[in-house]
Scaffold this motif. Structure first.
Motif, PDB file in Angstrom:
ATOM      1  N   LEU A 147     -13.904 -16.241  10.868  1.00  0.00           N
ATOM      2  CA  LEU A 147     -13.349 -15.641  12.082  1.00  0.00           C
ATOM      3  C   LEU A 147     -12.675 -16.710  12.934  1.00  0.00           C
ATOM      4  CD1 LEU A 147     -13.130 -12.998  13.756  1.00  0.00           C
ATOM      5  CD2 LEU A 147     -15.239 -13.734  14.928  1.00  0.00           C
ATOM      6  N   ARG A 148     -11.453 -16.421  13.365  1.00  0.00           N
ATOM      7  CA  ARG A 148     -10.667 -17.381  14.134  1.00  0.00           C
ATOM      8  C   ARG A 148     -10.298 -16.803  15.502  1.00  0.00           C
ATOM      9  NH1 ARG A 148      -8.413 -17.222   9.096  1.00  0.00           N
ATOM     10  NH2 ARG A 148      -6.562 -16.100   9.838  1.00  0.00           N
ATOM     11  N   PRO A 149      -9.983 -17.666  16.458  1.00  0.00           N
ATOM     12  CA  PRO A 149      -9.561 -17.181  17.778  1.00  0.00           C
ATOM     13  C   PRO A 149      -8.379 -16.229  17.659  1.00  0.00           C
ATOM     14  CG  PRO A 149      -9.965 -19.549  17.843  1.00  0.00           C
ATOM     15  CD  PRO A 149     -10.041 -19.152  16.406  1.00  0.00           C
ATOM     16  N   GLY A 150      -8.433 -15.167  18.424  1.00  0.00           N
ATOM     17  CA  GLY A 150      -7.361 -14.188  18.420  1.00  0.00           C
ATOM     18  C   GLY A 150      -7.516 -13.084  17.390  1.00  0.00           C
ATOM     19  N   GLN A 151      -8.448 -13.229  16.455  1.00  0.00           N
ATOM     20  CA  GLN A 151      -8.673 -12.169  15.484  1.00  0.00           C
ATOM     21  C   GLN A 151      -9.567 -11.072  16.089  1.00  0.00           C
ATOM     22  OE1 GLN A 151     -10.035 -14.074  11.784  1.00  0.00           O
ATOM     23  NE2 GLN A 151      -7.918 -14.023  11.070  1.00  0.00           N
ATOM     24  N   ALA A 172     -17.263 -15.956  22.065  1.00  0.00           N
ATOM     25  CA  ALA A 172     -17.149 -17.384  22.362  1.00  0.00           C
ATOM     26  C   ALA A 172     -16.092 -18.051  21.487  1.00  0.00           C
ATOM     27  CB  ALA A 172     -18.504 -18.072  22.157  1.00  0.00           C
ATOM     28  N   GLN A 173     -15.827 -17.483  20.317  1.00  0.00           N
ATOM     29  CA  GLN A 173     -14.802 -18.003  19.408  1.00  0.00           C
ATOM     30  C   GLN A 173     -13.408 -17.565  19.831  1.00  0.00           C
ATOM     31  OE1 GLN A 173     -15.096 -20.165  17.194  1.00  0.00           O
ATOM     32  NE2 GLN A 173     -13.667 -19.920  15.517  1.00  0.00           N
ATOM     33  N   GLY A 174     -13.327 -16.662  20.799  1.00  0.00           N
ATOM     34  CA  GLY A 174     -12.024 -16.186  21.251  1.00  0.00           C
ATOM     35  C   GLY A 174     -11.524 -14.965  20.513  1.00  0.00           C
ATOM     36  N   ALA A 175     -12.442 -14.227  19.880  1.00  0.00           N
ATOM     37  CA  ALA A 175     -12.068 -13.006  19.157  1.00  0.00           C
ATOM     38  C   ALA A 175     -12.155 -11.800  20.078  1.00  0.00           C
ATOM     39  CB  ALA A 175     -12.988 -12.807  17.952  1.00  0.00           C
ATOM     40  N   TRP A 176     -11.403 -10.746  19.704  1.00  0.00           N
ATOM     41  CA  TRP A 176     -11.569  -9.428  20.315  1.00  0.00           C
ATOM     42  C   TRP A 176     -12.658  -8.727  19.541  1.00  0.00           C
ATOM     43  CZ3 TRP A 176     -11.356  -4.412  18.566  1.00  0.00           C
ATOM     44  CH2 TRP A 176     -11.154  -3.397  19.515  1.00  0.00           C
ATOM     45  N   VAL A 198      -9.060  -4.058  12.382  1.00  0.00           N
ATOM     46  CA  VAL A 198      -9.839  -5.283  12.619  1.00  0.00           C
ATOM     47  C   VAL A 198      -9.700  -6.225  11.420  1.00  0.00           C
ATOM     48  CG1 VAL A 198     -11.498  -4.162  14.150  1.00  0.00           C
ATOM     49  CG2 VAL A 198     -11.957  -4.234  11.695  1.00  0.00           C
ATOM     50  N   ASP A 199      -9.956  -7.502  11.682  1.00  0.00           N
ATOM     51  CA  ASP A 199      -9.853  -8.524  10.640  1.00  0.00           C
ATOM     52  C   ASP A 199     -11.175  -8.787   9.925  1.00  0.00           C
ATOM     53  OD1 ASP A 199      -7.023  -9.523  11.201  1.00  0.00           O
ATOM     54  OD2 ASP A 199      -7.970  -9.748  13.168  1.00  0.00           O
ATOM     55  N   LEU A 200     -12.286  -8.538  10.618  1.00  0.00           N
ATOM     56  CA  LEU A 200     -13.598  -8.861  10.071  1.00  0.00           C
ATOM     57  C   LEU A 200     -14.592  -7.791  10.498  1.00  0.00           C
ATOM     58  CD1 LEU A 200     -15.575 -10.889   8.665  1.00  0.00           C
ATOM     59  CD2 LEU A 200     -15.908 -11.908  10.926  1.00  0.00           C
ATOM     60  N   LEU A 215      -9.899  -1.800   8.156  1.00  0.00           N
ATOM     61  CA  LEU A 215      -9.621  -3.215   7.910  1.00  0.00           C
ATOM     62  C   LEU A 215      -8.110  -3.454   7.830  1.00  0.00           C
ATOM     63  CD1 LEU A 215     -12.077  -4.695   5.259  1.00  0.00           C
ATOM     64  CD2 LEU A 215     -11.798  -5.413   7.631  1.00  0.00           C
ATOM     65  N   ARG A 216      -7.668  -4.523   8.445  1.00  0.00           N
ATOM     66  CA  ARG A 216      -6.266  -4.937   8.360  1.00  0.00           C
ATOM     67  C   ARG A 216      -5.977  -5.621   7.020  1.00  0.00           C
ATOM     68  NH1 ARG A 216      -5.325  -8.155  14.088  1.00  0.00           N
ATOM     69  NH2 ARG A 216      -4.422  -6.413  15.277  1.00  0.00           N
TER      70      ARG A 216
END
Length: 321
Positions: free
Chosen positions: A135-139, A160-164, A204-206, A223-224
Motif C-alpha cells: 500500500l502506497r500513499p494516495g492509494q 498514516a500511510q496517506g491512503a484513502w 480500491v487498490d487493496l 478492485l481496480r
C-alpha cells in the motif's frame, strides 16, 4: 512444576493443569499478566486451526507480563522486566515462553492490558497492508470488519500511510467507531452493497478481507486495475467461484496470508519494524489502542462467546493477574 492453562477439549475452552515450560535458547519465560483474545483462538478451540508443529497447544497468541527466567543465549532482557510480545501458542496460561526476537520491553506509559492488545493485530495489519499489499500513499484501501482488532489497527496504519480508507461494519455504532479511527468511507454491509458503493466511487487498490468466500465476487468487482485482495480469514466460508476473466483483464492479485505459521525469522523482521515505527506512537497515544473490553482470567469462555457474537469494537483482552 504445574501451572493453570486453557486448552481445547472436545470443541470447548477448558481450564486445567499443564507443565510449566522451561525456556530454551533465545527464549524468555514470562509470568503472564494479560493475554489478547483473537478470532484465531476461537477457530483453534473449534478444531480448525491447530498450532504449527512444535508449538504449544495452549490457546493464545499474544501476551504481556514479567520475565521470570532466561534461556541460554538471551541478550537484552533480564528477570523482573515487563515485556509483551507475539507467540504461536501458549498465551492463556500462568507462564508462557516468548522468543526474544518477538518480545518488546513494555513502556511505562502502557499497562499490561494495553500491551497485550498489540502484537497479533498490529503485526497482522502491517504484514498485509505493507509487506504483502504494498500500500502506497494516495492509494485506496478497503478494510472489511473495520471494527475488529485487526480492522482498527489497519484503518489507522493505512491512514498514516496517506491512503484513502473505506471500512465495512455491521451497525451504526461500529461505523462511528471506524470513522473515529479515520476511515474516509464507512459501509454497513447488512444494508448496502459494498462492491456497488465502492465501484461507483472508482474502486480500491487493496482489500484486507477476513471474510473469505462470500465476499470474493464483491471484492473482485470493486478492485481496480492491478488491485490486490488479501484474504486473512474465512468467516464467510472457505469456497467461492473465482472470476478468472476479471482476474486476468484487471490484473488482480489474490493472496492468502496467516501470521502464525510464518517462519520465526520473518516474524522477527516484522517485530523489528513495528518496534521502530510504532512503539513510540503507541506509547505517546498517536495510535489508538482500541480496547473494547477486559475479561477476568476465569471468564475466558465468556470472552470467547462475546467475540463470537461479534459484539466488540476493537480488542478483547484477558486479565490474568
Amino acid at each position: 512444576m504445574q501451572m493453570q492453562a486453557y486448552t481445547a477439549v472436545a470443541g470447548q475452552l477448558q481450564l486445567g493443569l499443564a507443565p510449566r515450560p522451561e525456556p530454551g535458547p533465545g527464549q524468555l519465560l514470562v509470568k503472564v499478566a494479560a493475554a489478547g483474545v483473537n478470532r484465531a483462538d476461537l477457530v483453534q478451540v473449534a478444531g480448525l486451526y491447530p498450532p504449527p508443529p512444535g508449538e504449544s497447544s495452549i490457546i493464545g497468541l499474544e501476551i504481556a507480563g514479567e520475565v521470570v527466567a532466561l534461556g541460554p543465549q538471551v541478550q537484552g532482557f533480564r528477570p523482573g522486566q515487563a515485556v509483551f510480545g507475539l507467540v504461536a501458542g501458549g498465551a492463556y496460561a500462568e507462564y508462557c515462553l516468548l522468543d526474544q526476537s518477538l518480545a518488546w520491553l513494555q513502556p511505562d506509559t502502557l499497562s499490561s492490558i494495553q500491551a497485550a492488545s498489540l502484537p497479533e493485530v498490529w503485526l497482522t495489519a502491517w504484514l498485509n497492508l505493507f509487506t504483502l499489499g504494498q500500500l502506497r500513499p494516495g492509494q485506496r484501501a478497503l478494510i472489511h470488519a473495520g471494527a475488529s482488532g485487526v480492522g482498527a489497527a489497519a484503518i489507522q496504519l493505512a491512514k498514516a500511510q496517506g491512503a484513502w480508507v473505506a471500512a465495512t461494519a455491521s451497525s451504526p455504532a461500529k461505523l462511528d467507531f471506524c470513522r473515529g479511527l479515520g476511515a474516509d468511507c464507512v459501509i454497513n454491509y447488512r444494508e448496502q452493497d459494498f462492491a456497488a458503493e465502492l465501484k461507483a466511487m472508482g474502486g480500491v487498490d487493496l482489500i484486507l478481507d477476513p471474510v473469505g468466500g462470500s465476499y470474493l465476487a464483491g471484492n473482485q468487482r470493486c478492485l481496480r486495475l492491478d488491485g490486490r485482495l488479501i484474504v486473512i480469514g474465512l468467516l464467510g466460508g472457505a469456497s467461492a467461484e473465482l472470476n478468472l476473466g476479471q482476474l486476468l483483464v484487471k490484473r488482480q492479485q489474490l493472496l492468502g496470508s496467516t501470521l502464525r505459521s510464518l517462519p520465526l525469522a520473518r516474524k522477527a523482521e516484522l517485530a523489528q519494524a513495528l518496534a521502530r515505527e510504532l512503539l513510540p506512537q503507541w506509547a505517546d497515544g498517536r495510535l489508538q489502542l482500541s480496547i473494547d473490553r477486559v475479561f477476568a482470567w476465569q471468564d475466558a469462555p465468556a470472552a470467547h462467546a462475546y467475540l463470537a457474537q461479534n459484539q466488540n469494537l476493537g480488542k478483547v483482552v484477558l486479565s490474568v493477574d
